[in-house]
Write a protein that holds these residues in place. Structure first.
Motif, PDB file in Angstrom:
ATOM      1  N   GLU A 128       0.835  -1.191   0.000  1.00 55.48           N
ATOM      2  CA  GLU A 128       0.000   0.000   0.000  1.00 55.48           C
ATOM      3  C   GLU A 128       0.876   1.250   0.000  1.00 55.48           C
ATOM      4  O   GLU A 128       1.869   1.308   0.734  1.00 55.48           O
ATOM      5  CB  GLU A 128      -0.910   0.020   1.234  1.00 55.48           C
ATOM      6  N   PRO A 129       0.521   2.269  -0.801  1.00 56.34           N
ATOM      7  CA  PRO A 129       1.276   3.527  -0.762  1.00 56.34           C
ATOM      8  C   PRO A 129       1.223   4.119   0.639  1.00 56.34           C
ATOM      9  O   PRO A 129       0.156   4.236   1.239  1.00 56.34           O
ATOM     10  CB  PRO A 129       0.538   4.410  -1.782  1.00 56.34           C
ATOM     11  N   CYS A 130       2.365   4.471   1.173  1.00 59.05           N
ATOM     12  CA  CYS A 130       2.387   4.985   2.539  1.00 59.05           C
ATOM     13  C   CYS A 130       3.724   5.649   2.802  1.00 59.05           C
ATOM     14  O   CYS A 130       4.756   4.985   2.812  1.00 59.05           O
ATOM     15  CB  CYS A 130       2.137   3.861   3.543  1.00 59.05           C
ATOM     16  N   ALA A 131       3.729   6.947   2.998  1.00 62.83           N
ATOM     17  CA  ALA A 131       4.953   7.668   3.307  1.00 62.83           C
ATOM     18  C   ALA A 131       5.140   7.717   4.814  1.00 62.83           C
ATOM     19  O   ALA A 131       4.213   8.012   5.561  1.00 62.83           O
ATOM     20  CB  ALA A 131       4.887   9.078   2.729  1.00 62.83           C
ATOM     21  N   VAL A 132       6.350   7.414   5.256  1.00 62.31           N
ATOM     22  CA  VAL A 132       6.659   7.449   6.684  1.00 62.31           C
ATOM     23  C   VAL A 132       7.023   8.877   7.074  1.00 62.31           C
ATOM     24  O   VAL A 132       7.831   9.526   6.404  1.00 62.31           O
ATOM     25  CB  VAL A 132       7.828   6.503   7.013  1.00 62.31           C
ATOM     26  N   THR A 133       6.452   9.354   8.157  1.00 63.54           N
ATOM     27  CA  THR A 133       6.708  10.714   8.616  1.00 63.54           C
ATOM     28  C   THR A 133       7.581  10.701   9.866  1.00 63.54           C
ATOM     29  O   THR A 133       7.679   9.699  10.568  1.00 63.54           O
ATOM     30  CB  THR A 133       5.391  11.439   8.936  1.00 63.54           C
ATOM     31  N   GLN A 134       8.203  11.845  10.139  1.00 61.46           N
ATOM     32  CA  GLN A 134       9.011  11.973  11.345  1.00 61.46           C
ATOM     33  C   GLN A 134       8.149  11.789  12.585  1.00 61.46           C
ATOM     34  O   GLN A 134       8.594  11.221  13.590  1.00 61.46           O
ATOM     35  CB  GLN A 134       9.693  13.344  11.365  1.00 61.46           C
ATOM     36  N   GLU A 135       6.914  12.257  12.534  1.00 63.72           N
ATOM     37  CA  GLU A 135       6.006  12.112  13.674  1.00 63.72           C
ATOM     38  C   GLU A 135       5.765  10.636  13.995  1.00 63.72           C
ATOM     39  O   GLU A 135       5.734  10.239  15.170  1.00 63.72           O
ATOM     40  CB  GLU A 135       4.675  12.804  13.370  1.00 63.72           C
ATOM     41  N   GLN A 136       5.604   9.814  12.969  1.00 63.25           N
ATOM     42  CA  GLN A 136       5.387   8.384  13.198  1.00 63.25           C
ATOM     43  C   GLN A 136       6.641   7.716  13.752  1.00 63.25           C
ATOM     44  O   GLN A 136       6.560   6.838  14.604  1.00 63.25           O
ATOM     45  CB  GLN A 136       4.949   7.723  11.889  1.00 63.25           C
ATOM     46  N   ILE A 137       7.805   8.136  13.269  1.00 64.66           N
ATOM     47  CA  ILE A 137       9.056   7.603  13.811  1.00 64.66           C
ATOM     48  C   ILE A 137       9.221   8.023  15.269  1.00 64.66           C
ATOM     49  O   ILE A 137       9.658   7.239  16.118  1.00 64.66           O
ATOM     50  CB  ILE A 137      10.248   8.078  12.963  1.00 64.66           C
ATOM     51  N   ASP A 138       8.845   9.262  15.583  1.00 67.24           N
ATOM     52  CA  ASP A 138       8.964   9.758  16.958  1.00 67.24           C
ATOM     53  C   ASP A 138       8.109   8.945  17.928  1.00 67.24           C
ATOM     54  O   ASP A 138       8.451   8.819  19.105  1.00 67.24           O
ATOM     55  CB  ASP A 138       8.562  11.230  17.021  1.00 67.24           C
ATOM     56  N   LYS A 139       6.997   8.389  17.455  1.00 66.68           N
ATOM     57  CA  LYS A 139       6.157   7.557  18.326  1.00 66.68           C
ATOM     58  C   LYS A 139       6.895   6.299  18.763  1.00 66.68           C
ATOM     59  O   LYS A 139       6.696   5.806  19.874  1.00 66.68           O
ATOM     60  CB  LYS A 139       4.864   7.169  17.591  1.00 66.68           C
ATOM     61  N   VAL A 140       7.742   5.782  17.865  1.00 64.12           N
ATOM     62  CA  VAL A 140       8.554   4.620  18.223  1.00 64.12           C
ATOM     63  C   VAL A 140       9.677   5.027  19.168  1.00 64.12           C
ATOM     64  O   VAL A 140       9.922   4.386  20.189  1.00 64.12           O
ATOM     65  CB  VAL A 140       9.126   3.962  16.956  1.00 64.12           C
ATOM     66  N   LEU A 141      10.360   6.129  18.858  1.00 60.71           N
ATOM     67  CA  LEU A 141      11.469   6.587  19.693  1.00 60.71           C
ATOM     68  C   LEU A 141      10.994   7.000  21.087  1.00 60.71           C
ATOM     69  O   LEU A 141      11.767   6.923  22.056  1.00 60.71           O
ATOM     70  CB  LEU A 141      12.183   7.758  19.017  1.00 60.71           C
TER      71      LEU A 141
END
Length: 724
Positions: free
Chosen positions: A658-671
């Protein structure tokens, strides 16, 4: 390597099935260079080996107006570690090459032969294009045979002034220098695999029968339109070369040599313990007594160039006598690893990293050795069996939750801190906090993983709110939803397990030796868990039903890569939350999970063990080497790798198709999970056994909760007193 010397041999009539072992094989020494390429050149595809450099290419696929196109660009790499790849000005779009061959020209420089194919309305059109090694165009030869339009051609072989051999799976075509077909030979069985030139009018071909899983070899005299009867050989016959009329081929065990006149096959070079992978070898050449292999390394951005040279006779000189248990045949010290984490005999990522290390190390060779301790999958395995064993590995690969704490308490593990502090490549400050917190005790580091993950409870943010909850809040959520028709992805037994770690943390103080199992906290939780309307059979909701906004959902999830927040949103159909496990004070709790390497204190090769451990930490997987652009990188122990992973994750454009761009906000949720990551507490293991055993009669309706808690209180107090 000097140009090959090719002398004539005769045809083969009889079937040869066994390797002759009567002749003592020539001993060969090995020298090799390992080239590691940056993401700028990866993925790369090996083309062939020349005398002074090897050749590789990159292919870029692209699409325009619904049509697929591609661009191919060639490079060369000199056989020296301080050299850089060089573009050789050979590139093309749409038509692609199906075969590549390198030979020495009259001036001693490489000649590159490319067999090009282009799809047209009339069928496939082939042509041979010849370049010099520095990319200067020499000649183009169109192939006129219409039979080639239906053939899947995959190999090309120059035959001197007579023309070329062109190999398809079912046919061998002999064409002259004008591109006209002079002879065609049909494959006797199976499909053709490889070919090599023996003399001015003879060549050898191999073919493989998939049903019998055997390869055969035949000699072709193209000027006489004759092909000899097949002879069984070792391996699959893909790689062939000739030296002084003898035919060389390889399989997983060795490189073999055949005398066409006597039809005797003998082992030429043993590959045992040499970290050579025949199925990843792109080219083999022999000449002047040397044998050269060009192959891929075990990781995705490495290439290995190996030269086997005959060893000189030592005469009366004494040879170095080394203990076979400590050194390999090249004087490299063995470093033994025991893999407690994986299935026995399983080919793992650790095994690939060991192979990659062995390819480039001149001093050490890492060996996976089975000491018979068992592994984490074996039921009833006692970790103390390892501690009381008569022999130990240098390194052990295991889980934080299984062995490392026990080994540390028994003073079996080496403190890694001094090695890290003296390292030129990594420092303690380079290690991310969750890993340091999991493996450090009083400033000493006892194990390190390359990557790690965090275990959590996950659900929809709209239903579960922000991360973090107490045991009371967790049980209230379960009680509220247990009767709903959607089903529960947690069983009654699992809810008990998830609460128990925090309950024990609330009821037991190991340092003071105090415990409280008769107060309201423990009793209330036990009663509420017992009254839950949940079975012990796991119910798995329909994936599409989960995405329904009215459907509630809670599940255990592993956060092991930078894109997990995006995966969660795809899975849940809306924004997800890593809620965490219930904690004593309501703060979120995420459990640290990783397989890590530790060095045993008994090792007498600790420097070599750490050299491999350091290499293991710095090994770049395919997700961080840029090989895959639809995979977000893992959570790496080294901060620099984690930062590189973040940069790569932001370039991801699709996941799960599925088309899906990863954002910094989504990465920050993991960090954001990092500050709340804790290892599971092995110190409660014995107490947990007491609690589980005594609570069972209450869950079975045989005893009341007050009686059970009194018994637990008494037994735990005795255990704590004895443990002081």
């Amino acid at each position: 390597m000097a140009a090959l010397v090719l002398l004539s041999g005769c045809g083969i009539a009889d079937v040869q099935t066994e390797v002759d072992d009567l002749t003592e094989p020539q001993q060969y020494g090995e020298s090799s260079e390992v080239f590691r390429f940056s993401g700028e050149y990866c993925p790369l595809y090996l083309a062939g080996a020349g005398d002074s450099c090897f050749y590789f290419y990159q292919r870029t696929d692209w699409e325009d107006d619904g049509h697929a196109y591609w661009t191919t660009e060639f490079f060369r790499q000199a056989y020296s570690r301080d050299s850089e790849p060089e573009s050789i000005n050979i590139s093309f779009e749409n038509p692609f090459h199906t075969a590549f061959f390198v030979s020495a020209g009259e001036d001693g420089k490489d000649l590159l032969y490319l067999l090009m194919m282009e799809e047209t309305d009339e069928g496939r059109e082939y042509r041979i294009v010849i370049y010099t090694g520095d990319g200067v165009f020499r000649e183009e030869i169109p192939l006129s045979d219409e039979a080639l339009s239906d053939a899947a051609v995959f190999k090309l072989l120059p035959l001197g002034e007579d023309g070329f051999g062109i190999l398809a799976h079912e046919k061998l075509f002999i064409v002259d220098r004008l591109g006209k077909t002079q002879a065609v030979f049909k494959c006797p069985e199976g499909s053709f695999q490889g070919m090599a030139c023996i003399s001015n009018d003879e060549m050898v071909v191999t073919y493989y029968d998939g049903e019998s899983r055997s390869a055969s070899l035949s000699v072709v005299e193209w000027n006489k339109d004759r092909m000899s009867e097949g002879c069984k050989i070792k391996g699959d016959g893909q790689l062939l070369s000739c030296e002084e009329g003898n035919i060389c081929f390889m399989d997983t065990q060795a490189i073999y040599e055949m005398d066409p006149e006597t039809k005797v096959i003998r082992e030429k070079i043993s590959l045992e313990g040499r970290n050579v992978f025949p199925d990843r070898t792109a080219d083999m050449k022999v000449g002047d007594g040397e044998t050269v292999l060009l192959c891929y390394g075990t990781d995705s951005n490495a290439v290995k160039y190996i030269v086997f040279s005959p060893e000189e006779e030592n005469g009366e000189e004494e040879t170095l006598q080394l203990d076979a248990a400590d050194y390999d045949q090249y004087g490299r010290r063995f470093v033994y690893v025991y893999d407690y984490y994986s299935w026995t005999g399983e080919k793992t990522e650790l095994g690939n990293i060991i192979d990659a290390f062995n390819e480039q190390s001149d001093s050490y060779q890492v060996v996976l050795k089975d000491y018979g301790y068992g592994n984490r999958y074996d039921e009833g395995v006692d970790p103390l069996k390892i501690i009381t064993a008569e022999e130990f590995p240098d390194l052990i690969f295991s889980m934080q939750t299984s062995l490392i704490d026990i080994f540390r308490e028994k003073d079996c593990l080496e403190d890694l801190t001094p090695y890290i502090e003296s390292s030129e490549n990594i420092s303690v400050s380079d290690i991310v906090d969750p890993v340091l917190n999991a493996y450090s005790v009083q400033g000493k580091i006892y194990a390190l993983p390359r990557t790690f993950q965090m275990e959590t409870l996950m659900g929809k943010r709209s239903q579960m709110g922000e991360p973090g909850w107490t045991v009371d809040e967790f049980l209230s959520w379960i009680e509220t939803h247990a009767d709903m028709d959607n089903g529960m992805s947690l069983t009654k037994d699992r809810v008990y397990d998830l609460c128990m770690e925090t309950l024990l943390d609330s009821c037991v103080d190991m340092e003071s030796g105090e415990a409280d199992f008769i107060g309201g906290t423990f009793k209330s939780a036990a009663v509420r868990i017992n009254e839950l309307n949940l079975g012990n059979g796991l119910q798995i909701p329909d994936p599409e039903e989960i995405k329904n906004p009215d459907s509630w959902y809670i599940v255990e999830a592993a956060v092991g890569n930078l894109g997990r927040a995006v995966y969660a949103e795809i899975e849940l159909g809306e924004e997800g939350v890593f809620k965490g496990y219930p904690g004593k004070d309501g703060e979120p709790v995420y459990y640290f999970e990783a397989a890590a390497l530790s060095i045993f204190r008994t090792s007498d090769v600790k420097e070599g063990a750490f050299e491999f451990l350091e290499y293991y930490l710095m090994y770049q997987g395919e997700d961080i080497s840029g090989q895959y652009q639809n995979i977000t990188p893992k959570l790496y122990t080294l901060k620099s790798y984690l930062e590189k992973g973040i940069s790569l994750a932001l370039q991801v454009e699709s996941m799960w198709g599925e088309p899906c761009a990863v954002t910094q906000e989504q990465i920050d949720k993991v960090l954001a999970l990092f500050p709340y990551v804790v290892p599971r507490k092995e110190k409660y293991e014995e107490i947990r056994v007491i609690v589980d055993e005594e609570l069972q009669p209450f869950f079975d309706g045989q005893k009341d909760i007050d009686t059970v808690c009194e018994i637990i209180q008494s037994k735990v107090k005795i255990y704590l007193e004895e443990s002081k």
